[in-house]
Design a protein around this motif. Structure first.
Motif, mmCIF file in Angstrom:
data_model
loop_
_atom_site.group_PDB
_atom_site.id
_atom_site.type_symbol
_atom_site.label_atom_id
_atom_site.label_comp_id
_atom_site.label_asym_id
_atom_site.label_seq_id
_atom_site.Cartn_x
_atom_site.Cartn_y
_atom_site.Cartn_z
ATOM 1 N N LEU A 4 0.874 -1.057 0.009
ATOM 2 C CA LEU A 4 0.137 -0.049 -0.228
ATOM 3 C C LEU A 4 0.887 1.246 0.216
ATOM 4 O O LEU A 4 1.727 1.300 0.731
ATOM 5 N N VAL A 5 0.852 2.124 -1.085
ATOM 6 C CA VAL A 5 1.367 3.434 -1.070
ATOM 7 C C VAL A 5 0.510 4.549 -1.092
ATOM 8 O O VAL A 5 -0.561 4.739 -1.564
ATOM 9 N N THR A 6 1.062 5.615 -0.270
ATOM 10 C CA THR A 6 0.478 6.973 -0.116
ATOM 11 C C THR A 6 1.197 8.153 -0.306
ATOM 12 O O THR A 6 2.595 7.900 0.125
ATOM 13 N N PHE A 33 -0.455 -3.696 -5.809
ATOM 14 C CA PHE A 33 -0.309 -2.357 -5.157
ATOM 15 C C PHE A 33 -1.635 -1.756 -5.093
ATOM 16 O O PHE A 33 -2.651 -2.061 -5.844
ATOM 17 N N LEU A 34 -1.697 -0.990 -3.851
ATOM 18 C CA LEU A 34 -2.957 0.059 -3.809
ATOM 19 C C LEU A 34 -2.463 1.213 -3.608
ATOM 20 O O LEU A 34 -1.503 1.207 -2.779
ATOM 21 N N TYR A 35 -3.206 2.331 -4.175
ATOM 22 C CA TYR A 35 -2.474 3.831 -3.809
ATOM 23 C C TYR A 35 -3.587 4.486 -3.062
ATOM 24 O O TYR A 35 -4.715 4.667 -3.769
ATOM 25 N N PHE A 54 -6.699 2.838 -7.028
ATOM 26 C CA PHE A 54 -6.524 3.915 -6.255
ATOM 27 C C PHE A 54 -7.809 4.156 -5.515
ATOM 28 O O PHE A 54 -8.883 4.093 -5.830
ATOM 29 N N LYS A 55 -7.664 4.650 -4.330
ATOM 30 C CA LYS A 55 -8.548 5.094 -3.168
ATOM 31 C C LYS A 55 -8.390 6.319 -2.593
ATOM 32 O O LYS A 55 -7.128 6.871 -2.808
ATOM 33 N N VAL A 96 3.082 -0.825 4.438
ATOM 34 C CA VAL A 96 2.446 0.413 3.833
ATOM 35 C C VAL A 96 3.655 1.459 3.890
ATOM 36 O O VAL A 96 4.468 1.749 4.813
ATOM 37 N N ILE A 97 3.614 2.282 2.735
ATOM 38 C CA ILE A 97 4.847 3.313 2.384
ATOM 39 C C ILE A 97 4.259 4.408 2.028
ATOM 40 O O ILE A 97 3.452 4.697 1.311
ATOM 41 N N GLY A 98 4.663 5.616 2.894
ATOM 42 C CA GLY A 98 4.415 6.890 2.746
ATOM 43 C C GLY A 98 5.625 7.799 2.147
ATOM 44 O O GLY A 98 6.579 7.695 2.725
#
Length: 366
Positions: A4-6, A33-35, A54-55, A96-98
């Motif tokens: 999960l990337v944000t 992946f989920l962004y 994308f969410k 999870v990566i920010g």
């Protein structure tokens, strides 16, 4: 592996996130992946062009002075944490990566509270409020500048550089001057690239307009990226220049890593992603930091390059046509100066930054 990337708000947070995603895919073709971004942020437009789910959450930043608006921000944050936990439950990420921006706050915080491995990436030499807040909760903090380490818990920090750097280096390996020739320039002449960002920067444009005639007479050539907003005005001024065969003006360049790998000098703002790209390439630069960014981080970023003689810095209040031309000439007219700046930039470069971040990720995901 589910990642999960944000990250959002500016390209400086979004493009490193995309570079990281591409790096992970290179190492692990089965990664999912989920962004998570914001509906109205730049990330919504950019990520929609990529094949990445994308969410969105709704969040704003804190004001630096006491304000009732900050109370609303706290309420938005709490609601965004709740929504983030729902997305996390559905996606079940391994990590999870920010990569920065307000949106990282609730998403990474929610993941940390659920015991999921978390990493934040800081592009600037002076961190923003969100990453300072998250540093208390995450497992690892990847930094792009050595100067950043003093702002974070030392046991969590690793110097990786910016993932965009690796992409630029890879573009350079495949470059044969094709981009410059496609734009109508020579692939063998020394080239200065002048750019003020995707929208352009009026002080830079004003300074360049004042020296178009002189630039047209130089032995070196100039690629001038005006920004969409300023293109027609610059094009009108450019049409008045008699000797302009060695100048090309364009409103925007989509393949900037390729262009950077083919030029010899950059004149630009001092965004963190830009600096990571040019240091990876060893590209000398003249930097005009924007005074309108939070915490004046652009000036602080580029002083790191100036300190090792990788860049010349011109503050916007000191900017003039004469000053800009003088700096360009002084670098191009002295091969010793150019070489010193080239090696100075390489000292700061982190050309394997995407791989370094992947190494950190695999250590946390077991």
């Amino acid at each position: 592996m589910k990642v999960l990337v944000t990250g959002g708000g500016t390209g400086g947070h979004i493009y490193p996130a995309l570079a990281l995603i591409r790096s992970i895919k290179k190492h692990n073709s089965k990664a999912e992946f989920l962004y998570i971004g914001t509906e109205n942020g730049l990330e919504a437009k950019i990520i929609s062009k990529e094949d990445i789910p994308f969410k969105t959450v709704t969040i704003t930043g804190f004001q630096r002075k006491l304000s009732f608006e900050n109370v609303k921000t706290v309420l938005r944050f709490l609601k965004a944490v709740k929504v983030s936990k729902k997305y996390i439950k559905q996606f079940k990420p391994d990590i999870v990566i920010g990569t920065g921006g307000y949106v990282c706050g609730p998403v990474v915080y929610a993941a940390a509270k659920k015991g999921i491995p978390t990493v934040i990436h800081e592009q600037n030499s002076v961190p923003g409020l969100t990453n300072k807040f998250l540093s208390k909760y995450v497992n690892k903090i990847a930094i792009s500048f050595e100067d950043s380490k003093d702002f974070f818990p030392k046991e969590k920090v690793e110097l990786t550089g910016n993932p965009r750097a690796q992409e630029v280096v890879e573009a350079a390996k495949s470059s044969k001057g094709n981009k410059l020739t496609s734009l109508g320039l020579s692939s063998t002449r020394r080239t200065v690239l002048i750019v003020g960002g995707s929208r352009g920067a009026k002080p830079i444009n004003d300074a360049v307009i004042g020296i178009l005639d002189e630039l047209g007479k130089k032995e070196y050539q100039c690629l001038y990226v005006t920004g969409e907003v300023h293109y027609e005005n610059v094009k009108n001024e450019w049409s008045k220049v008699k000797s302009s065969k060695n100048i090309v003006c364009v409103p925007y360049i989509h393949d900037m890593p390729q262009v950077l790998s083919e030029v010899d000098l950059l004149v630009a703002r001092a965004g963190a992603t830009t600096l990571s790209e040019i240091t990876a390439l060893g590209l000398p630069s003249i930097l005009i930091p924007s005074p309108y960014v939070t915490n004046n981080h652009q000036e602080k970023n580029c002083r790191s390059l100036e300190h090792v003689n990788a860049a010349r810095v011109i503050l916007e209040k000191e900017m003039s046509s004469e000053k800009l031309l003088q700096e360009i000439d002084s670098i191009f007219n002295d091969s010793v100066t150019w070489n010193e700046m080239h090696h100075g930039a390489l000292k700061l470069g982190q050309p394997t930054s995407g791989d370094e971040l992947y190494r950190i990720i695999t250590q946390l995901v077991k």
